[in-house]
Motif scaffolding. Structure first.
Motif, PDB file in Angstrom:
ATOM      1  N   TRP A 176       0.890  -1.024   0.122  1.00 31.60           N
ATOM      2  CA  TRP A 176       0.135   0.170   0.196  1.00 31.60           C
ATOM      3  C   TRP A 176       0.701   1.431   0.126  1.00 31.60           C
ATOM      4  N   VAL A 177       1.869   1.323   0.640  1.00 28.56           N
ATOM      5  CA  VAL A 177       3.051   2.451   0.750  1.00 28.56           C
ATOM      6  C   VAL A 177       3.473   3.129  -0.257  1.00 28.56           C
ATOM      7  N   ALA A 178       3.371   1.287  -1.297  1.00 31.87           N
ATOM      8  CA  ALA A 178       4.391   1.299  -2.766  1.00 31.87           C
ATOM      9  C   ALA A 178       3.291   2.341  -4.068  1.00 31.87           C
ATOM     10  N   ASP A 179       2.244   1.955  -3.276  1.00 31.20           N
ATOM     11  CA  ASP A 179       0.928   2.141  -4.258  1.00 31.20           C
ATOM     12  C   ASP A 179       0.797   3.708  -3.816  1.00 31.20           C
ATOM     13  N   ARG A 180       1.145   4.199  -2.718  1.00 28.57           N
ATOM     14  CA  ARG A 180       0.216   5.630  -1.970  1.00 28.57           C
ATOM     15  C   ARG A 180       1.933   6.379  -2.676  1.00 28.57           C
ATOM     16  N   LEU A 181       2.669   6.075  -2.700  1.00 28.72           N
ATOM     17  CA  LEU A 181       4.105   6.755  -3.397  1.00 28.72           C
ATOM     18  C   LEU A 181       3.388   6.847  -4.606  1.00 28.72           C
ATOM     19  N   ARG A 182       2.930   6.252  -5.326  1.00 28.26           N
ATOM     20  CA  ARG A 182       3.050   6.474  -6.914  1.00 28.26           C
ATOM     21  C   ARG A 182       1.812   7.460  -7.020  1.00 28.26           C
ATOM     22  N   ALA A 183       0.618   7.124  -6.566  1.00 27.29           N
ATOM     23  CA  ALA A 183       0.077   7.140  -6.306  1.00 27.29           C
ATOM     24  C   ALA A 183       0.156   9.257  -6.544  1.00 27.29           C
ATOM     25  N   GLY A 184       0.603   9.305  -5.652  1.00 29.02           N
ATOM     26  CA  GLY A 184       1.030  10.631  -4.980  1.00 29.02           C
ATOM     27  C   GLY A 184       1.511  11.619  -6.262  1.00 29.02           C
ATOM     28  N   GLU A 185       2.260  10.540  -7.451  1.00 22.72           N
ATOM     29  CA  GLU A 185       2.793  11.250  -8.352  1.00 22.72           C
ATOM     30  C   GLU A 185       2.317  11.614  -9.027  1.00 22.72           C
ATOM     31  N   LEU A 186       1.220  10.787  -9.298  1.00 26.41           N
ATOM     32  CA  LEU A 186       0.145  10.358  -9.862  1.00 26.41           C
ATOM     33  C   LEU A 186      -0.385  12.066 -10.364  1.00 26.41           C
ATOM     34  N   ALA A 187      -1.261  11.893  -8.783  1.00 28.80           N
ATOM     35  CA  ALA A 187      -1.336  13.024  -8.623  1.00 28.80           C
ATOM     36  C   ALA A 187      -0.842  14.127  -8.919  1.00 28.80           C
ATOM     37  N   ASP A 188       0.447  14.841  -8.624  1.00 25.95           N
ATOM     38  CA  ASP A 188       1.132  15.333  -9.375  1.00 25.95           C
ATOM     39  C   ASP A 188       0.931  16.097 -10.184  1.00 25.95           C
ATOM     40  N   GLN A 189       1.160  14.962 -11.356  1.00 26.32           N
ATOM     41  CA  GLN A 189       1.367  14.407 -13.073  1.00 26.32           C
ATOM     42  C   GLN A 189      -0.443  15.530 -12.899  1.00 26.32           C
ATOM     43  N   ILE A 190      -1.695  15.246 -12.298  1.00 26.98           N
ATOM     44  CA  ILE A 190      -2.429  15.413 -12.992  1.00 26.98           C
ATOM     45  C   ILE A 190      -3.468  16.692 -12.755  1.00 26.98           C
ATOM     46  N   ARG A 191      -2.770  17.530 -11.473  1.00 29.43           N
ATOM     47  CA  ARG A 191      -2.378  18.836 -11.500  1.00 29.43           C
ATOM     48  C   ARG A 191      -1.920  19.344 -12.760  1.00 29.43           C
ATOM     49  N   ARG A 192      -1.023  18.861 -12.826  1.00 27.42           N
ATOM     50  CA  ARG A 192       0.203  20.072 -13.965  1.00 27.42           C
ATOM     51  C   ARG A 192      -1.394  19.587 -15.095  1.00 27.42           C
ATOM     52  N   GLU A 193      -1.608  18.105 -15.346  1.00 27.59           N
ATOM     53  CA  GLU A 193      -2.518  18.098 -16.659  1.00 27.59           C
ATOM     54  C   GLU A 193      -3.476  19.018 -17.448  1.00 27.59           C
ATOM     55  N   ALA A 194      -4.373  18.925 -15.634  1.00 23.12           N
ATOM     56  CA  ALA A 194      -5.397  19.854 -15.753  1.00 23.12           C
ATOM     57  C   ALA A 194      -5.828  20.828 -15.717  1.00 23.12           C
ATOM     58  N   ALA A 195      -4.473  21.621 -15.256  1.00 22.44           N
ATOM     59  CA  ALA A 195      -4.289  23.138 -15.018  1.00 22.44           C
ATOM     60  C   ALA A 195      -3.759  23.662 -16.846  1.00 22.44           C
TER      61      ALA A 195
ATOM     62  N   TRP B 273      -4.645  21.570 -19.495  1.00 21.30           N
ATOM     63  CA  TRP B 273      -6.149  21.591 -20.240  1.00 21.30           C
ATOM     64  C   TRP B 273      -6.739  22.310 -19.887  1.00 21.30           C
ATOM     65  N   GLN B 274      -6.613  22.890 -18.822  1.00 22.70           N
ATOM     66  CA  GLN B 274      -7.542  24.100 -18.780  1.00 22.70           C
ATOM     67  C   GLN B 274      -7.812  25.151 -19.487  1.00 22.70           C
ATOM     68  N   GLU B 275      -6.255  25.712 -19.397  1.00 23.72           N
ATOM     69  CA  GLU B 275      -5.541  26.718 -20.207  1.00 23.72           C
ATOM     70  C   GLU B 275      -5.799  26.432 -21.007  1.00 23.72           C
ATOM     71  N   GLN B 276      -6.326  25.720 -22.419  1.00 18.89           N
ATOM     72  CA  GLN B 276      -6.036  25.613 -23.821  1.00 18.89           C
ATOM     73  C   GLN B 276      -7.530  25.192 -24.276  1.00 18.89           C
ATOM     74  N   GLY B 277      -8.798  25.152 -22.868  1.00 15.23           N
ATOM     75  CA  GLY B 277      -9.993  25.480 -23.015  1.00 15.23           C
ATOM     76  C   GLY B 277     -10.377  23.889 -23.747  1.00 15.23           C
ATOM     77  N   CYS B 278     -10.559  23.135 -22.956  1.00 14.94           N
ATOM     78  CA  CYS B 278     -10.378  22.246 -22.551  1.00 14.94           C
ATOM     79  C   CYS B 278     -10.372  21.059 -23.431  1.00 14.94           C
ATOM     80  N   PRO B 279      -9.959  20.824 -24.426  1.00 14.26           N
ATOM     81  CA  PRO B 279      -9.633  20.151 -25.647  1.00 14.26           C
ATOM     82  C   PRO B 279      -9.772  18.812 -25.271  1.00 14.26           C
ATOM     83  N   GLU B 280     -10.898  17.793 -25.789  1.00 13.00           N
ATOM     84  CA  GLU B 280     -11.255  16.175 -25.576  1.00 13.00           C
ATOM     85  C   GLU B 280      -9.998  15.706 -25.661  1.00 13.00           C
ATOM     86  N   ARG B 281      -9.028  16.084 -26.334  1.00 16.22           N
ATOM     87  CA  ARG B 281      -7.185  15.027 -26.890  1.00 16.22           C
ATOM     88  C   ARG B 281      -6.732  15.482 -25.817  1.00 16.22           C
ATOM     89  N   LEU B 282      -6.526  16.026 -24.714  1.00 23.68           N
ATOM     90  CA  LEU B 282      -6.257  16.055 -23.791  1.00 23.68           C
ATOM     91  C   LEU B 282      -6.251  15.598 -22.803  1.00 23.68           C
TER      92      LEU B 282
END
Length: 398
Positions: free
Chosen positions: A274-293, A295-304
Motif C-alpha cells: 500500500w505504501v508503494a502504491d501511495r507513493l506512486r499515487a502521489g506522483e500521479l496526483a502531481d501529474q494530474i494537477r499539472r495536466e488538468a491546469a 487542459w484548462q488553459e487550452q480551453g478543455c480540448p477533448e484530445r488532452l
C-alpha cells in the motif's frame, strides 16, 4: 502549573524537590520521529524549543531516541542541531549475533513461567532475525509468540500465535509472520479479503508532500473518526487485539488508533504494497494537477483528456490510497477526472450529437463498458435491472 512552560528550572526544582542535592532528573523522550508527522507541524517547534531549554537546566539530562532516517529533520531545528554538534549524538547499530542471543534468552527467562530454548533454537532464531528487513520488530513478535506457545505470560502487546511461529516453524520470515497475524485479525473481523485495509491505511499512514516524499506514522487517528464505519471499527479492534498487535488502541475517553511500530510499513507485506502504491499515487496526483491546469488553459480540448484505459486504473489507485476525494474537491480537476463512459453518456443526451457520432459512442461503450444498469458491462457478465410487476395476466402484443 502554566508557569513551568516558561520556567524549566522551576519544573526541574519541583521534580527534584526533597531529593539529595546530587540527584538528577533523567527525562526520556522515546520515538522523537513522531514529532515530524504532518499532524504535529503546528506544535513541533514549540515542543522542541522547550525540550532544548529543559536540557540546559542543571541537574537535568534529556535522552531522546529517534530513527536514523529522521536525523535530517532533527538537524533542521536549531536547538537539536546545536546539541548534535556538541556531541549529543550516540548511534546504535543492530546488535551482533551474541547480543541478539542475550536479547532472546533474557526476557524469556524473566517470565512468570520461564521459557528455555536450546542453543540450537537460539542460533536458528538469531539467524532468522538477521535476515529480516526489520529485525528487532520481527524478533519481538517471535518472542511474544514463543511465550504464549509455551504457556507463559505474554511479554508485550502481541502474543498468542500458532505453533508454526516457533523456532522451527513456518514463520521463519517476517512476511509470513506478519501476514499470518493480519489474516487472523481479518478473519475475525469478517473481512477475509482485507477490503477495509486501504481506507484504514490512508488514515494511519501519511506521506509528506515534500521531495522526496517521507512516510510518517504520527500519533494516529481518533477512533471516533470511524464512528460511521462499523466494519472499520471491528477491523481496528481485531488488529489491536493482544494476540495480533499490529495496531495500538490507546484507552481513555478519546481512544486513538495507530500502527504498533514504525517498522511495520517494511515488515507487513500488505502495508508495504500500500505504501508503494501511495507513493506512486502521489506522483500521479502531481501529474494530474499539472495536466488538468494545462487542459484548462487550452480551453478543455477533448484530445488532452485521459482515455478510459489510462484513467480507470488511475482513479482506482487514487481511491485506494485516499487521494481521489482530495483531488476532486477542485472542480476543474474533478471535470478532468470524469470517467470516459460518463462523458460519452452525457454526449448521447445532447441533441446536437449526430447519428454517426452516436454510433461511434456505442462502439466505444461496448469496448470499455457501459455503466448504465441493465447494460452488458465490460466483463460481459449480465446484470439485469429487475423491476416488480403487479400480479395478474400479462398480454404481449405480437
Amino acid at each position: 502549573p502554566q508557569g513551568w512552560r516558561y520556567n524549566p528550572t522551576a519544573l526541574a526544582d519541583a521534580v527534584l524537590a526533597g531529593r539529595p542535592d546530587d540527584a538528577q532528573w533523567l527525562l526520556v523522550v522515546d520515538d522523537l520521529e513522531d514529532l515530524f508527522a504532518p499532524g504535529c507541524a503546528t506544535s513541533r517547534d514549540a515542543f522542541l524549543d522547550l525540550l532544548c531549554r529543559v536540557a540546559d537546566v542543571p541537574r537535568v539530562r534529556v535522552l531522546a531516541t529517534v530513527r536514523s532516517d529522521h536525523l535530517d529533520a532533527c538537524v533542521e531545528h536549531a536547538g537539536l542541531r546545536a546539541a548534535i554538534n556538541a556531541g549529543g549524538l550516540f548511534t546504535l547499530a543492530l546488535p551482533p549475533a551474541a547480543g541478539l542471543a542475550r536479547m532472546i534468552r533474557a526476557p524469556l527467562a524473566r517470565l512468570s513461567s520461564p521459557v528455555t530454548l536450546t542453543p540450537s533454537e537460539v542460533d536458528r532464531l538469531v539467524a532468522q532475525t538477521l535476515g529480516q528487513p526489520v529485525p528487532l520488530l520481527y524478533l519481538a513478535g517471535r518472542l511474544q509468540a514463543l511465550a504464549a506457545e509455551r504457556g507463559s505470560a505474554v511479554i508485550g502487546p502481541a502474543a498468542a500465535a500458532p505453533s508454526s511461529d516457533g523456532p522451527d516453524g513456518a514463520a521463519a520470515d517476517s512476511d509470513t509472520f506478519f501476514t499470518a497475524r493480519a489474516a487472523r485479525a481479518l478473519e475475525r473481523a469478517g473481512d477475509r479479503n482485507g477490503d477495509g485495509l486501504p481506507g484504514l491505511f490512508a488514515r494511519l499512514v501519511r506521506i509528506d508532500a515534500g521531495s522526496p516524499r517521507q512516510l510518517c506514522i504520527g500519533a494516529g487517528e481518533p477512533l471516533a473518526a470511524w464512528n460511521d464505519d462499523a466494519r472499520a471499527q471491528r477491523l481496528i479492534r481485531e488488529l489491536a487485539a493482544t494476540d495480533i498487535g499490529l495496531l495500538d488502541l490507546a484507552d481513555g475517553p478519546a481512544p486513538r488508533a495507530r500502527l504498533a511500530h514504525a517498522g511495520l510499513p517494511d515488515a507487513w507485506p500488505r502495508l508495504r504494497r500500500w505504501v508503494a502504491d501511495r507513493l506512486r499515487a502521489g506522483e500521479l496526483a502531481d501529474q494530474i494537477r499539472r495536466e488538468a491546469a494545462a487542459w484548462q488553459e487550452q480551453g478543455c480540448p477533448e484530445r488532452l483528456r485521459w482515455s478510459h484505459e489510462l484513467l480507470a486504473p488511475t482513479r482506482r489507485l487514487l481511491a485506494e490510497t485516499g487521494l481521489l476525494g482530495d483531488l476532486e474537491r477542485d472542480i476543474d480537476i474533478a471535470d478532468f477526472l470524469t470517467p470516459e463512459a460518463e462523458r460519452l453518456l452525457a454526449e448521447v443526451l445532447c441533441r446536437d450529437t449526430d447519428d454517426d457520432r452516436r454510433e461511434d459512442i456505442g462502439v466505444r461503450l461496448a469496448r470499455i463498458g457501459d455503466p448504465r444498469p441493465g447494460v452488458l458491462p465490460e466483463d460481459d457478465c449480465p446484470r439485469p435491472r429487475w423491476c416488480l410487476i403487479p400480479a395478474g395476466r400479462v398480454l404481449i402484443d405480437g
